[in-house]
Scaffold this active site. Structure first.
Site, PDB file in Angstrom:
ATOM      1  N   ALA A 564      -1.121  -2.004   8.760  1.00  0.00           N
ATOM      2  CA  ALA A 564      -0.278  -2.604   8.270  1.00  0.00           C
ATOM      3  C   ALA A 564       0.363  -1.806   6.966  1.00  0.00           C
ATOM      4  O   ALA A 564      -0.552  -1.618   6.136  1.00  0.00           O
ATOM      5  CB  ALA A 564      -0.129  -4.078   8.038  1.00  0.00           C
ATOM      6  N   GLY A 566       2.694  -0.414   8.828  1.00  0.00           N
ATOM      7  CA  GLY A 566       2.933   0.244   9.916  1.00  0.00           C
ATOM      8  C   GLY A 566       3.950   1.352  10.105  1.00  0.00           C
ATOM      9  O   GLY A 566       4.031   2.003  10.979  1.00  0.00           O
ATOM     10  N   LYS A 568       3.084   4.522   9.149  1.00  0.00           N
ATOM     11  CA  LYS A 568       2.177   5.649   9.710  1.00  0.00           C
ATOM     12  C   LYS A 568       1.838   5.332  11.049  1.00  0.00           C
ATOM     13  O   LYS A 568       1.856   6.252  11.736  1.00  0.00           O
ATOM     14  CB  LYS A 568       0.774   5.691   8.844  1.00  0.00           C
ATOM     15  CG  LYS A 568       1.057   6.236   7.366  1.00  0.00           C
ATOM     16  CD  LYS A 568      -0.426   6.270   6.609  1.00  0.00           C
ATOM     17  CE  LYS A 568      -0.044   6.151   5.099  1.00  0.00           C
ATOM     18  NZ  LYS A 568       0.599   5.145   4.506  1.00  0.00           N
ATOM     19  N   ASP A 620     -11.526  -6.867  11.111  1.00  0.00           N
ATOM     20  CA  ASP A 620     -12.127  -6.331   9.860  1.00  0.00           C
ATOM     21  C   ASP A 620     -12.296  -4.919  10.427  1.00  0.00           C
ATOM     22  O   ASP A 620     -13.387  -4.494  11.124  1.00  0.00           O
ATOM     23  CB  ASP A 620     -13.254  -6.966   9.289  1.00  0.00           C
ATOM     24  CG  ASP A 620     -13.833  -6.413   8.099  1.00  0.00           C
ATOM     25  OD1 ASP A 620     -13.171  -5.447   7.613  1.00  0.00           O
ATOM     26  OD2 ASP A 620     -14.826  -7.100   7.577  1.00  0.00           O
ATOM     27  N   ASP A 647      -6.557   4.825   6.614  1.00  0.00           N
ATOM     28  CA  ASP A 647      -5.557   4.676   5.246  1.00  0.00           C
ATOM     29  C   ASP A 647      -6.058   3.388   4.583  1.00  0.00           C
ATOM     30  O   ASP A 647      -5.604   2.248   4.802  1.00  0.00           O
ATOM     31  CB  ASP A 647      -4.170   4.649   5.544  1.00  0.00           C
ATOM     32  CG  ASP A 647      -3.193   4.734   4.369  1.00  0.00           C
ATOM     33  OD1 ASP A 647      -3.349   5.602   3.492  1.00  0.00           O
ATOM     34  OD2 ASP A 647      -2.479   3.900   4.183  1.00  0.00           O
ATOM     35  N   CYS A 700      -3.681   5.703  -1.776  1.00  0.00           N
ATOM     36  CA  CYS A 700      -2.624   5.954  -2.617  1.00  0.00           C
ATOM     37  C   CYS A 700      -2.951   5.750  -4.077  1.00  0.00           C
ATOM     38  O   CYS A 700      -2.222   5.375  -4.918  1.00  0.00           O
ATOM     39  CB  CYS A 700      -1.403   4.994  -2.268  1.00  0.00           C
ATOM     40  SG  CYS A 700      -1.645   3.311  -1.961  1.00  0.00           S
TER      41      CYS A 700
END
Length: 1113
Positions: A564, A566, A568, A620, A647, A700
């Site tokens: 999420a 979403g 990528k 998870d 990510d 990031c």
């Protein structure tokens, strides 16, 4: 008296002074206010305000209800009776007929206006469920035959699944029952959620979860449901009472627990002698045994209080005016059909005590909340009194919150615009850390303080991406060149040099300019249409890099572990579909996220791409479950992924350009806390990765604690089984990863080795430090990691690395040990246990077609000529009633869903291919229409209902809503005459590669008797007009066909293409009216499942009772 209907067949037995009062009232209300009235001798019903009541359901001795009946009819209010039946006697038609006849006799005897069916028995098996449905249907027809104005209502539990599982209950066929009733009354009470301690009778959180199960899962219209709330509560005896830290927890004794565990038809309630009506509850509350006064439970939004009597604690849970108001607001936001309560006899109507009068009025008065209707006493209380009562509540809950008052930490920190983009700790940390060239630090900080440019990309796997790109350059970018807005020259969008085939573009236009500037109106409309139809995606530039480095191929099995929102994931799906000749790839993409609500953001993103090879799951990531594929010999193979994207959640200190809050919130503690989570997710991703497969780890964040430290710890743990890859994108600038870094604690103390830490510092772990063995560090090649800095190419900050798995991890068994669990030679695998699902919304089932659905599939197959289409890969989302929408999935997705349904929490999968259309004409041979979302999957298999079309006719169908046959070309009319009426596909094929429109176009359409039309939403129409390079008509542009716009232009209703001379839409009068009724459904269906979350989260209820009261003020 108002409008009346038929006079009862037994009007001669009318108990009223005038036979006119025995006519059944016909109400014109849009909402129901239903009162369950226990028949008594005190005539308390005379105290009600009858102007808003629609129906009274009489409960008890009907002989005593004659005065109530006559008085109600004088006020134009219906009176019905509550009836019950033995479930065991509903199996045979003769037994059901006797029951229905006896009910009809009751109606005639007492001149009633209908029935309220309340089945108390449990339906144990399907025959009993069918018996209840049959009884409802037969009763409905019998009532309407005798008097069309008679009403039939049916009482249902607070959740359709209240009787599911290991115990029987009211697990009826609610969808079918809804068809044969005027409305359903949802009994939102006796719903205690705990058997261990005292809890609410009617918890609001349970209601929020339950209503969408009826509305979305069972497709019952919200206006068919009436919310019934309790006007009573329960007294619990506490075996233990815990309040050391203010928890006010009343632990129940064993007898009372057993009482709660003994379910009555799936309804959980305590022993009957613990039930107290509201009036008695108020008397106890006003006594001197109450400990600590009235309390409020935020989770259930319910009041409660505790008493101490003779050394024994008792706890009382009930509903008051405040908790009821929150439920009424929920009913309003869900657009329910009305309100009801159990029951009217719980209040003290005759007390002259001002306090009791106020309590009674507070419960009865809905007018002050400006909700559906009011039900209040018809005496004493003026507007001034009501306002005084309301102001007293406000005084208790605090001052009103201003409409735009900032919440949470924003209250102290001010508006985002006022944030000072400075953080000395942040600057000090990265100067000392030296994870990139410090000589560039000034440029780095300056770039971080600048706003992030808007970036979008064209969906690359769509075969008309190049056509859209060509028209975008020609029709929009040319107009933007040298454009001035407020004396500022606007630079036209520029392609990102490192993104393949010019499919990603950057513009310095901000959102306000795009939306407000008249010169950019067409460009704005273009972006909206293409984004909504899935052909353009707005995404940050650096966020596009991980999927590109994954190097996804159409046959790959891909796992996105933290997917999420979403963007990528959408990119991965595009890469799976990069082969235009194969609309259904051999691979798949599994998109996972731990947050259930964020999963629905994923659903929305993925539904724009219409891929049958994607699944959204909710787990998870650090403990992502094993998925098994079933082989042809019925053995099972553990699924290993060719590509994995990690990510991971991070501190986000590279996103300061778009998230200004990070300037204020940045703290090294965030990175220290997240390091362990990131490492666990990465290790789990490597475990699931196939040997030879690639995994991309990205954040990031620019912090080595979250970046190189995590990668190095994983490489060290895997002992040579995983290696870092050297990858790059042409023209992409990046800073190499570092092999040395330091760790800083909260006190800004630096540590170069783990051994240097104080003994009491346990939150910093050894894996946060670089490996001490220099030879090992050199073998890791951490310089192959990529750190993207904002000043290099005007992007956000980002970190990415690519890892390849060269062999099984040290703790993993050989692949042959897990591939065939049924093989005699392989060791026996442990039995899989069904995991405990996390919190979230209950999903509809995924039901694949079988041989039992042959009659339905043969109808569709015959009409569309789908001889080779794999209907075994088609599913629906319901087990009861008619199948409404049909979804298509790839073969491997079906394999996963069918064989792992108890071990994998699937949120959404499949592309909507067919939808039921309520045809009104007998010559429409198929009850299912095609859907634009699924034409790419279906068209290759269709031998019928496909019409080839030229570009002139394409434009005419796109511009006009419903052109007549005589306005189309002769060639197209001839081809249309060769197919059946109903759903079909228009197919445009270019004559050669040099045609203006050089790609195929598939458009879902409908053939009527005298006209045809395209079956697609407005944004899809705009997309196809952009594809063919034709200007978009004004009536299709956003905000150009609204009532306000027409009024400003001095017009009435705009006459649009397809309107007659009076401005009335021909669609509304044509033979295609069945299409029009479904049109909104075709627009909204892409968001069908994500709307479950939106409905629950977007202002469904206020966050607190205080906010609710202030909001109503």
């Amino acid at each position: 008296m108002g409008v009346t209907g038929h006079i009862s067949t037994s009007f001669a037995l009318c108990p009223c002074s005038s036979t006119a009062l025995c006519s059944t009232p016909v109400r014109q209300q849009s909402r129901e206010i239903v009162v369950f009235a226990i028949v008594t001798d005190d005539n308390s019903w005379k105290k009600w305000n009858w102007t808003e009541i629609s129906t009274v359901i009489a409960v008890g001795n009907l002989e005593k209800a004659k005065d109530l009946y006559c008085y109600a009819h004088s006020k134009n209010v219906r009176v019905t009776s509550l009836v019950d039946a033995d479930v065991k006697k509903l199996l045979h038609p003769n037994d059901r007929k006797q029951i229905v006849d006896s009910w009809i006799n009751t109606i005639n005897k007492y001149s009633l206006d209908g029935l309220n069916v309340d089945i108390e028995g449990a339906a144990i098996n399907q025959s009993e469920v069918d018996g209840i449905t049959a009884l409802t249907r037969e009763t409905y027809y019998a009532l309407k035959e005798q008097n069309p104005s008679f009403t039939l209502s049916f009482d249902i539990p607070y959740s359709p699944y209240v009787g599911s599982g290991s115990y029987p209950g009211r697990r009826y066929d609610f969808s079918s029952i809804a068809k044969y009733t005027d409305y359903l009354i949802v009994m939102d009470y006796d719903a205690m959620q705990s058997t261990t301690y005292a809890s609410a009778n009617c918890p609001l959180d349970l209601l929020i979860e339950s209503y969408p199960l009826y509305i979305k899962n069972l497709s019952i219209s919200s206006d068919h449901l009436v919310m019934a709330v309790p006007w009573y509560g329960y007294q619990f005896t506490c075996a233990e009472f815990h309040n050391a830290s203010g928890e006010n927890r009343c632990i129940l004794d064993k007898a009372e627990r057993n009482e709660l565990l003994t379910l009555s038809n799936g309804i959980r309630k305590p022993k009957s002698n613990g039930q107290l009506i509201y009036a008695d509850m108020m008397k106890v509350l006003s006594g001197n045994t109450v400990q600590g006064g009235l309390k409020w439970d935020e989770k259930s939004a319910s009041p409660y209080f505790t008493t101490l009597e003779n050394g024994v604690y008792h706890q009382y849970w009930f509903d008051n005016d405040l908790s009821l108001m929150l439920k009424y607001k929920l009913a309003l936001n869900l657009k329910l059909g009305g309100l009801s309560m159990w029951n009217s006899a719980t209040l003290d109507y005759f007390s002259t005590d001002p306090k009791i009068e106020g309590e009674t009025a507070a419960i009865l008065t809905l007018e002050i909340y400006k909700l559906l209707h009011k039900l209040c006493l018809a005496r004493i209380f003026t507007r001034l009194n009501l306002y005084t009562i309301f102001r007293q509540h406000l005084a208790k809950m605090g001052r009103r919150r201003k409409k735009f008052q900032l919440k949470g930490d924003r209250k102290d920190k001010g508006h985002y615009k006022d944030i000072v983009k400075e953080n000395q700790k942040y600057e000090h940390y990265y100067k000392e850390q030296q994870c990139f060239d410090v000589s560039e630090f000034s440029e780095f900080i300056t770039a971080m303080k600048q706003p992030l440019p808007a970036v979008f990309r064209i969906t690359g796997y769509k075969k008309h991406a190049k056509q859209l790109l060509k028209n975008m350059k020609m029709n929009h970018f040319v107009d933007i060149a040298n454009l001035k807005i407020n004396n500022e020259i606007i630079k036209p969008p520029a392609s990102l040099p490192w993104y393949p085939e010019e499919l990603a573009w950057k513009t310095n236009l901000n959102r306000t300019q795009i939306r407000k500037a008249p010169q950019l109106e067409k460009f704005h409309a273009f972006l909206i249409a293409e984004t909504e139809s899935g052909h353009i995606t707005r995404q940050e530039a650096v966020s596009m890099i991980p999927p590109l480095l994954l190097d996804v191929q159409p046959h790959h099995k891909v796992l996105d572990m933290c997917a999420a929102p979403g963007s990528k994931t959408a990119q991965i799906i595009e890469l799976l579909h990069q082969d235009d000749t194969k609309p259904i790839p051999d691979g798949l993409c599994i998109a996972n996220d731990k947050d259930n609500k964020r999963c629905y953001m994923l659903v929305h993103q993925m539904n724009r791409l219409n891929s049958p090879a994607s699944i959204v799951v909710n787990h998870d990531a650090a403990t992502f479950p094993e998925i098994y594929l079933k082989n042809e010999d019925s053995s099972e193979t553990a699924l290993r992924y060719d590509r994995v994207l990690c990510d991971v959640p991070c501190s986000g200190d590279g996103t300061m350009r778009k998230n200004s809050d990070v300037w204020l919130k940045w703290n090294i503690a965030n990175s220290i806390y997240l390091h362990g989570i990131q490492l666990r997710i990465l290790i789990r991703g490597l475990e699931l990765l196939a040997t030879g497969g690639q995994l991309v780890y990205s954040t990031c964040s620019l912090n080595p604690i979250e970046d190189e430290a995590v990668v190095a710890a994983a490489l060290s743990k895997c002992s040579g089984a995983v290696e870092l890859c050297h990858v790059q994108l042409p023209d992409l600038k990046w800073s190499p990863g570092v092999s040395k870094w330091k760790v800083m604690d909260r006190g800004q103390n630096w540590y170069e080795k783990f051994e240097d830490l104080p003994e009491n510092m346990r939150n910093i772990t050894k894996t946060m430090f670089p490996p001490e063995n220099e030879e090992m560090v050199n073998k890791m090649h951490l310089d192959r990691c990529m750190r993207l800095l904002p000043h290099h190419q005007d992007t956000g900050g980002f970190f990415v690395s690519v890892l390849r798995k060269v062999s099984n991890l040290p703790w993993q068994t050989e692949e042959k040990d897990v591939k065939n669990q049924n093989s005699k030679d392989s060791p026996k695998q442990p039995q899989r246990k069904k995991p405990r699902w996390g919190p979230g919304f209950k999903e509809d089932p995924f039901v694949f077609f079988t041989k039992d659905d042959e009659s339905l599939t043969s109808e569709i197959r015959s009409f569309y000529g789908l001889g080779s289409f794999p209907f075994d890969q088609v599913l629906s989302r319901s087990t009861t009633g008619k199948k409404k929408h049909l979804y298509f999935v790839s073969h491997i997705v079906k394999n996963i869903v069918e064989n792992n349904i108890n071990f994998l929490k699937v949120i959404n999968t499949g592309v909507r291919t067919f939808s039921r259309s309520d045809n009104t004409h007998a010559n429409i041979a198929c009850s299912f229409r095609l859907v634009q979302d699924g034409v790419e999957c279906v068209e290759p298999s269709m031998s019928k209902q496909v019409v080839k079309i030229k570009i002139d006719d394409v434009i005419k169908l796109l511009v006009e809503e419903q052109p007549k046959f005589n306005t189309l070309s002769d060639e197209l009319r001839t081809r249309l005459s060769e197919i059946d009426s109903g759903s079909m596909i228009y197919k445009y094929v270019p004559d050669d590669e040099n045609a203006d429109v050089s790609c195929d176009l598939l458009m879902c359409g409908w053939k009527g008797h005298v006209s045809s039309r395209l079956y697609m939403c407005k944004n899809e129409r705009m997309h196809f007009l952009n594809m063919v390079g034709h200007p978009v008509p004004e009536h299709l542009l956003p905000n150009k066909n609204t009532r306000r716009t027409r009024a400003e232009n001095g017009q009435g209703k705009d006459k649009e293409p397809g309107d007659d001379e009076d401005g009335n839409s021909i669609m509304q009068k044509s033979e295609n009216s069945d299409v029009n009724r479904d049109e909104k459904e075709s627009v909204d269906e892409k968001k069908e499942h994500s709307s479950q979350a939106e409905q629950k989260n977007n202002d469904m209820i206020p966050e607190t009772a205080s906010e609710a009261l202030n909001e109503q003020t």
